[in-house]
Scaffold this active site. Sequence first.
Site, short mmCIF file in Angstrom:
data_model
loop_
_atom_site.label_atom_id
_atom_site.label_comp_id
_atom_site.label_asym_id
_atom_site.label_seq_id
_atom_site.Cartn_x
_atom_site.Cartn_y
_atom_site.Cartn_z
N SER A 196 0.86 -1.19 0.00
CA SER A 196 0.00 0.00 0.00
C SER A 196 0.90 1.23 0.00
O SER A 196 1.68 1.41 -0.92
CB SER A 196 -0.95 -0.02 1.21
OG SER A 196 -1.84 1.07 1.16
N ASP A 235 -4.40 -4.83 5.94
CA ASP A 235 -4.68 -5.68 4.79
C ASP A 235 -3.48 -6.59 4.50
O ASP A 235 -2.33 -6.16 4.50
CB ASP A 235 -4.99 -4.82 3.57
CG ASP A 235 -5.54 -5.62 2.41
OD1 ASP A 235 -6.12 -6.70 2.66
OD2 ASP A 235 -5.42 -5.17 1.25
N HIS A 281 -2.94 -1.08 -3.27
CA HIS A 281 -4.00 -0.09 -3.07
C HIS A 281 -3.69 1.13 -3.93
O HIS A 281 -2.63 1.74 -3.81
CB HIS A 281 -4.06 0.32 -1.59
CG HIS A 281 -4.28 -0.83 -0.67
ND1 HIS A 281 -3.92 -0.81 0.65
CD2 HIS A 281 -4.83 -2.07 -0.88
CE1 HIS A 281 -4.24 -1.96 1.23
NE2 HIS A 281 -4.78 -2.74 0.31
#
Length: 338
Positions: A151, A277, A178
């Site tokens: 991310s 995540d 992401h």
Amino acid sequence: MKIIIADDSAVIRAILEQNLKAYANIDIIASVPNGRRLVQAARELHPDAILSDSDMPEIEGTQTFTSLSRELHIPVLILTDSKTAAVHGFSSSVAFIEKPDLSSYKKAFFDALVTKIANLVETASKNPSAHADVFFSDAGKDFKILCLGASTGGPSAVSDVLKGLGNNFPIPILYAQHIEIGADKNMADWFCSVCPNITIKLAEDGEEAKAGTVYMAPADKHLVVTYAKSNGNPVLSLSNEEPERFLRPAVNKLFRSAAKIYGKNCLALLLTGMGQDGAEGCKMILDNGGYTIVEDKSTCVVFGMPAAAIEMGGAKEVLPRFQIPKRVNELVRKDGNK
């Protein structure tokens, strides 16, 4: 020797700290009440050894000691209530000593304790591979797929890793990042320009992923593995399923699907990023017999996702970014070379 003390009892911590301070070769650098704080302190302070109770709150004991001894490369001496402590599943950098009752914390006990810590540290320093006696054995696995998750700070981290993998990487790479809607194509093009050794493209629904190519999840689409072909290659699917914890693509979605299809033949990397995540997916990969490497705090832009994986027991190894490509090549390539 720099030591971290861990026990959920403030009384026991005080007794240990007060008595150990009398030894010139012992430096108590932290005293913590739970497993989460223990992992955090170990990662930040780099002790020579850890003295811990066997039953720590917030993180189940086995996961905590696995993270410390096998992943952070720190010897651990465990105070156990059992005279016959089971050591199954622990590396050789973990030792046990019987925890006395409150009336028995006397000089003889602390002399034995300090001697055991010193021996543990000396053994670890003379034989660094002792920390790795369990997880390095996985190098013989026949990995069929490499999954990547990242991310915040991810593009730079992933490009560093991909460049280090060299040419003709022998298995497909699936990558969930992401990313804002509309930015995925430009990012894929940027990867192609900075990583000429490997092909990077946006994944397409229903396509077969092939060796030496990175398949990146498009923005606002979950990337998952639907099945493996007879040649071992994954067949990919893009989905509009609901975001997971407000994320689509979600690293967890990719990792869980790969764990289900590939089991012990799945290798995953979780790099820098905010939030949690990928942690659950890492844990599932390990539970299914696969292998995970997470990025060390020292090289992360944001140490969120890797930290969550470590705390959940989903990290097989924790490495700084610059060491990850070499380790992946050791695991994936039969000769360990680029």
